[in-house]
Design a protein around this motif. Structure first.
Motif, mmCIF file in Angstrom:
data_model
loop_
_atom_site.group_PDB
_atom_site.id
_atom_site.type_symbol
_atom_site.label_atom_id
_atom_site.label_comp_id
_atom_site.label_asym_id
_atom_site.label_seq_id
_atom_site.Cartn_x
_atom_site.Cartn_y
_atom_site.Cartn_z
ATOM 1 N N GLY A 155 19.223 -68.598 27.434
ATOM 2 C CA GLY A 155 19.402 -67.314 28.106
ATOM 3 C C GLY A 155 18.778 -66.115 27.426
ATOM 4 O O GLY A 155 18.959 -64.989 27.877
ATOM 5 N N SER B 245 9.428 -62.333 22.392
ATOM 6 C CA SER B 245 8.005 -62.080 22.639
ATOM 7 C C SER B 245 7.223 -62.030 21.324
ATOM 8 O O SER B 245 6.063 -62.444 21.279
ATOM 9 N N LYS C 232 16.154 -63.393 26.704
ATOM 10 C CA LYS C 232 15.051 -62.774 27.446
ATOM 11 C C LYS C 232 13.917 -62.420 26.493
ATOM 12 O O LYS C 232 14.081 -62.426 25.278
ATOM 13 N N GLU C 233 12.770 -62.037 27.060
ATOM 14 C CA GLU C 233 11.585 -61.715 26.259
ATOM 15 C C GLU C 233 11.860 -60.655 25.202
ATOM 16 O O GLU C 233 11.361 -60.730 24.098
ATOM 17 N N THR C 234 12.639 -59.657 25.559
ATOM 18 C CA THR C 234 12.894 -58.556 24.621
ATOM 19 C C THR C 234 14.177 -58.755 23.830
ATOM 20 O O THR C 234 14.591 -57.873 23.090
ATOM 21 N N GLY C 235 14.800 -59.911 24.001
ATOM 22 C CA GLY C 235 16.043 -60.186 23.296
ATOM 23 C C GLY C 235 15.820 -60.357 21.807
ATOM 24 O O GLY C 235 14.889 -61.020 21.377
ATOM 25 N N THR D 176 11.750 -60.341 18.208
ATOM 26 C CA THR D 176 12.203 -60.684 19.556
ATOM 27 C C THR D 176 11.532 -61.990 19.971
ATOM 28 O O THR D 176 10.676 -62.511 19.256
ATOM 29 N N ARG E 298 15.038 -69.840 25.300
ATOM 30 C CA ARG E 298 14.874 -69.345 26.668
ATOM 31 C C ARG E 298 15.863 -70.037 27.605
ATOM 32 O O ARG E 298 16.472 -69.402 28.459
#
Length: 129
Positions: free
Chosen positions: A100, A40, A102-105, A38, A97
């Motif tokens: 679009g 993150s 997200k951190e958990t994408g 991901t 980012r």
């Protein structure tokens, strides 16, 4: 990121870069034992690379005092290599980012989305020609 078709060729270039960045991070992190990488995970690994760069710099400083020129040159190369990887990760994360993610994408999903956007945009440009 909302795709604007004011400049389709520059938008296509952006989508191509997003796809390449997602592919790069996905491949790198998969090799580092992240089962489903991901954004993150990429940031965690970026922190690790920064730490490794600092360690290499400290080792270089120690080598400068009492080592041969060859050892110092090899260590400078290692510091530069870590610096380039940190820069590549930082830019890739920022680009994803902005697009679009997200951190958990999942990076794998972003690769797929960017590839589809790229395919559609190429079709649009071709139809406009």
């Amino acid at each position: 990121m909302m795709l604007t078709l004011d400049e389709p060729k520059s938008t296509l270039e952006t989508v191509r870069r997003v796809h390449e960045d997602a592919e790069y991070l996905y491949t790198e992190l998969l090799d580092k034992r992240y089962p489903e990488p991901t954004l993150s995970d990429a940031e965690d690994y970026l922190d690790h690379l920064r730490e490794m760069k600092e360690v290499a710099k400290e080792e270089l400083d120690a080598l400068r005092k009492d080592a041969s020129e060859k050892e110092a040159k090899e260590k400078r190369y290692e510091v530069a290599r870590y610096g380039m990887r940190v820069k590549r990760y930082r830019r890739a994360i920022a680009r994803l980012r902005r697009y679009g993610l997200k951190e958990t994408g999942l990076l794998e999903d972003m690769k797929r989305v960017a590839a589809n956007d790229r395919r559609r945009l190429k079709g649009y440009i071709k139809a406009q020609s």
